[in-house]
Motif scaffolding. Sequence first.
Motif, PDB file in Angstrom:
ATOM      1  N   UNK A   1      -7.220   0.039  -3.653  1.00  0.00           N
ATOM      2  CA  UNK A   1      -7.204  -0.515  -2.299  1.00  0.00           C
ATOM      3  C   UNK A   1      -7.192  -2.038  -2.359  1.00  0.00           C
ATOM      4  N   UNK A   2      -7.945  -2.595  -3.315  1.00  0.00           N
ATOM      5  CA  UNK A   2      -7.985  -4.048  -3.470  1.00  0.00           C
ATOM      6  C   UNK A   2      -6.592  -4.616  -3.745  1.00  0.00           C
ATOM      7  N   UNK A   3      -5.839  -3.958  -4.621  1.00  0.00           N
ATOM      8  CA  UNK A   3      -4.490  -4.440  -4.934  1.00  0.00           C
ATOM      9  C   UNK A   3      -3.549  -4.283  -3.749  1.00  0.00           C
ATOM     10  N   UNK A   4      -3.717  -3.188  -3.000  1.00  0.00           N
ATOM     11  CA  UNK A   4      -2.872  -2.983  -1.825  1.00  0.00           C
ATOM     12  C   UNK A   4      -3.118  -4.069  -0.780  1.00  0.00           C
ATOM     13  N   UNK A   5      -4.387  -4.394  -0.551  1.00  0.00           N
ATOM     14  CA  UNK A   5      -4.705  -5.426   0.432  1.00  0.00           C
ATOM     15  C   UNK A   5      -4.266  -6.804  -0.048  1.00  0.00           C
ATOM     16  N   UNK A   6      -4.369  -7.045  -1.357  1.00  0.00           N
ATOM     17  CA  UNK A   6      -3.902  -8.318  -1.904  1.00  0.00           C
ATOM     18  C   UNK A   6      -2.400  -8.470  -1.669  1.00  0.00           C
ATOM     19  N   UNK A   7      -1.670  -7.371  -1.816  1.00  0.00           N
ATOM     20  CA  UNK A   7      -0.215  -7.406  -1.568  1.00  0.00           C
ATOM     21  C   UNK A   7       0.054  -7.733  -0.100  1.00  0.00           C
ATOM     22  N   UNK A   8      -0.748  -7.174   0.796  1.00  0.00           N
ATOM     23  CA  UNK A   8      -0.569  -7.464   2.222  1.00  0.00           C
ATOM     24  C   UNK A   8      -0.810  -8.946   2.518  1.00  0.00           C
ATOM     25  N   UNK A   9      -1.836  -9.502   1.903  1.00  0.00           N
ATOM     26  CA  UNK A   9      -2.117 -10.927   2.102  1.00  0.00           C
ATOM     27  C   UNK A   9      -0.988 -11.784   1.546  1.00  0.00           C
ATOM     28  N   UNK A  10      -0.442 -11.387   0.416  1.00  0.00           N
ATOM     29  CA  UNK A  10       0.709 -12.102  -0.138  1.00  0.00           C
ATOM     30  C   UNK A  10       1.891 -12.036   0.822  1.00  0.00           C
TER      31      UNK A  10
ATOM     32  N   UNK B   1      -3.334  -9.172   9.261  1.00  0.00           N
ATOM     33  CA  UNK B   1      -3.445  -8.132   8.243  1.00  0.00           C
ATOM     34  C   UNK B   1      -4.500  -7.125   8.688  1.00  0.00           C
ATOM     35  N   UNK B   2      -4.162  -5.830   8.600  1.00  0.00           N
ATOM     36  CA  UNK B   2      -5.085  -4.760   8.964  1.00  0.00           C
ATOM     37  C   UNK B   2      -5.328  -3.856   7.750  1.00  0.00           C
ATOM     38  N   UNK B   3      -6.477  -3.158   7.716  1.00  0.00           N
ATOM     39  CA  UNK B   3      -6.821  -2.358   6.540  1.00  0.00           C
ATOM     40  C   UNK B   3      -6.140  -1.008   6.450  1.00  0.00           C
ATOM     41  N   UNK B   4      -5.529  -0.535   7.537  1.00  0.00           N
ATOM     42  CA  UNK B   4      -4.843   0.767   7.496  1.00  0.00           C
ATOM     43  C   UNK B   4      -3.760   0.813   8.567  1.00  0.00           C
TER      44      UNK B   4
ATOM     45  N   UNK C   1       8.882  -2.672  15.287  1.00  0.00           N
ATOM     46  CA  UNK C   1       9.675  -2.259  14.126  1.00  0.00           C
ATOM     47  C   UNK C   1       8.732  -1.975  12.960  1.00  0.00           C
ATOM     48  N   UNK C   2       8.786  -0.758  12.419  1.00  0.00           N
ATOM     49  CA  UNK C   2       7.988  -0.365  11.257  1.00  0.00           C
ATOM     50  C   UNK C   2       8.945  -0.204  10.082  1.00  0.00           C
ATOM     51  N   UNK C   3       8.780  -1.020   9.036  1.00  0.00           N
ATOM     52  CA  UNK C   3       9.743  -0.987   7.936  1.00  0.00           C
ATOM     53  C   UNK C   3       9.146  -1.566   6.660  1.00  0.00           C
ATOM     54  N   UNK C   4       9.922  -1.473   5.562  1.00  0.00           N
ATOM     55  CA  UNK C   4       9.520  -2.020   4.271  1.00  0.00           C
ATOM     56  C   UNK C   4       9.135  -0.973   3.257  1.00  0.00           C
ATOM     57  N   UNK C   5       8.761   0.227   3.731  1.00  0.00           N
ATOM     58  CA  UNK C   5       8.300   1.288   2.844  1.00  0.00           C
ATOM     59  C   UNK C   5       8.422   2.636   3.548  1.00  0.00           C
ATOM     60  N   UNK C   6       8.990   3.617   2.857  1.00  0.00           N
ATOM     61  CA  UNK C   6       9.057   4.967   3.422  1.00  0.00           C
ATOM     62  C   UNK C   6       7.659   5.545   3.619  1.00  0.00           C
ATOM     63  N   UNK C   7       6.736   5.206   2.721  1.00  0.00           N
ATOM     64  CA  UNK C   7       5.371   5.707   2.854  1.00  0.00           C
ATOM     65  C   UNK C   7       4.700   5.113   4.091  1.00  0.00           C
ATOM     66  N   UNK C   8       4.973   3.851   4.391  1.00  0.00           N
ATOM     67  CA  UNK C   8       4.453   3.224   5.603  1.00  0.00           C
ATOM     68  C   UNK C   8       4.999   3.933   6.835  1.00  0.00           C
ATOM     69  N   UNK C   9       6.296   4.180   6.859  1.00  0.00           N
ATOM     70  CA  UNK C   9       6.931   4.844   7.990  1.00  0.00           C
ATOM     71  C   UNK C   9       6.367   6.258   8.164  1.00  0.00           C
TER      72      UNK C   9
ATOM     73  N   UNK D   1      -0.095  -4.209   6.683  1.00  0.00           N
ATOM     74  CA  UNK D   1      -1.148  -3.246   6.354  1.00  0.00           C
ATOM     75  C   UNK D   1      -0.730  -2.466   5.119  1.00  0.00           C
ATOM     76  N   UNK D   2      -1.688  -1.942   4.363  1.00  0.00           N
ATOM     77  CA  UNK D   2      -1.345  -1.109   3.209  1.00  0.00           C
ATOM     78  C   UNK D   2      -0.913   0.277   3.663  1.00  0.00           C
ATOM     79  N   UNK D   3      -0.391   1.055   2.726  1.00  0.00           N
ATOM     80  CA  UNK D   3       0.040   2.422   3.056  1.00  0.00           C
ATOM     81  C   UNK D   3      -1.145   3.390   3.050  1.00  0.00           C
ATOM     82  N   UNK D   4      -2.186   3.009   3.740  1.00  0.00           N
ATOM     83  CA  UNK D   4      -3.353   3.863   3.947  1.00  0.00           C
ATOM     84  C   UNK D   4      -3.273   4.348   5.385  1.00  0.00           C
TER      85      UNK D   4
END
Length: 532
Positions: free
Chosen positions: A409-418, A459-462, A510-518, A388-391
């Motif tokens: 948001x489009x770029x964030x979701x594209x990164x999630x799909x990648x 993949x989720x939107x938020x 486990x939630x990880x990969x980004x401090x903003x996500x956490x 999911x993106x950091x939304x």
Amino acid sequence: MSHFLDAICTLNTLQTNASALEQVRRERGNPQFQLVAMRSFLERAGLVVEDLDNLNIIHVTGTKGKVSEFPSENCYPFCSSPHLVEVRERIRINGQPIGKELFTKYFWQIYGRLDETKEAHSGSMPAYFRFLTILAFHVFLQEKVDLAVVEVGIGGAYDCTNIIKKPWVCGVSSLGIDHTQILGDTIEKIAWQKGGIFKPEVPAFTVKQPEGSMAVLKQRASEMECPLWVCPELEDYQTDCGPLQLGLAGQHQRSNASLALQLSHTWLQRRRLQDQNFPSTTLEGPGVPQATPFTPSPIMTKGLADTVWAGRTQTLKNGEVTYFLDGAHTTRSMQACVSWFQEAAVRCERNASGPVARVLVFNATGERDSAAMLKLLVSCEFDFAVFCPNITEAIASCNADQQNFNVSVENMLRRCLDNERSWRRHHGAGDCPPGRRGPLLIRDAGLSPAPGRGAEALVFPCILSALQWAAQGRDPVLLSRDTDKREAPVKPSVAAKAALLREVREIHVLVTGSLHLVGGALKHLDPSSCSK
């Protein structure tokens, strides 16, 4: 309250992290310009560089775990980045984020002075981190703190915090590969940048580093006539009550703890010997001399044991769901995260009363090597991987502290799909590794994952919808919050994939990969993280 929210929204207009990084890349030919610009902004805000000498600063840099908080008999503030849940976390006094009223008062003082003078300076305003650094200096000076712990933003040599001229002591934590487009693509180039915070006759300490980066730090210290020591192992400190205990999990925190001890001990020594020069060290021999271990005071011992660092090797149990949260966002820090999670999860599974499912919630931002981090995470044997993106949630107005205007948001979701595609490639790249526990849900519960599939990836939107799906109504904290209107709708086909999660006894996430996500996750999972 409205004045505080107005301040946060106004601060967000300075969010230019992505563009600021691009500006830094463009100005690489004249990086000193960044420090000149910072000095100008500081003066426009009514401060001068010499004022900072009154803060008795401990200046810290590094890639992983830049600082461990430590106790002192003195009033000490802490300036760091990024924040997890609220921006006020970046500016702390006595370990606590400054209050909303104090933040609002000082924010408008600084913003007003800069705004009033921008026309005479081609309309320029400091970017987000520069502004917060100026604000932190202003707060610390106004509150008359005894000492300030200041953490570098990116690098060291040309970081905006490096306008500090006379810190009392400097520290370098573990170095790794990060921000390569700015700092360089080798550990030696990064070490050169980090060593830029060294100052003449100011004692400095580093944790043990790889041979190449240690040699660069030694060279930088020698050029600047800065006495440099390497921290001893934590086991080398003598105590009256057995081995030192740490409140922070993870093997890498042991070197951070030794660095914190050396920095605090040296600061206290310098305070007692203000009229004398600190002992120098020679860097002519092979390697860097080791600092002398000492007997930590009871306050230091207690501080190491009681230290809590939200979002770093943090375990949070909400009903039948246990969350493991770690803001690892580089390959090296992810290695430490994986080691910690595997040990902590196995320990929790031993105490479980039935079958357990493992869920990964992941995101990565910027230039981070997501594929390399995901490859490391495959060994954790997740039953589901959620991206999911950091939304934080569907309604942006609910989370002004978490807003990011730099990436669409489009770029964030594209990164999630990648990331999802990368996970599928890694997970299906070959046979199960030796020692794999097998499909966890089959062995104890008679449950069968889809034939021919590894861990399911979604993949989720938020962040909220990702957590709600992973918890499947079994987290009482999530259930107690009014999330119905803020949760993005989930398709029936996606909901159906969670059948296995509804049948196991416990869920480990486990939630990880980004401090903003956490940080976004903590906003939902731990209401106390939203400080008053």
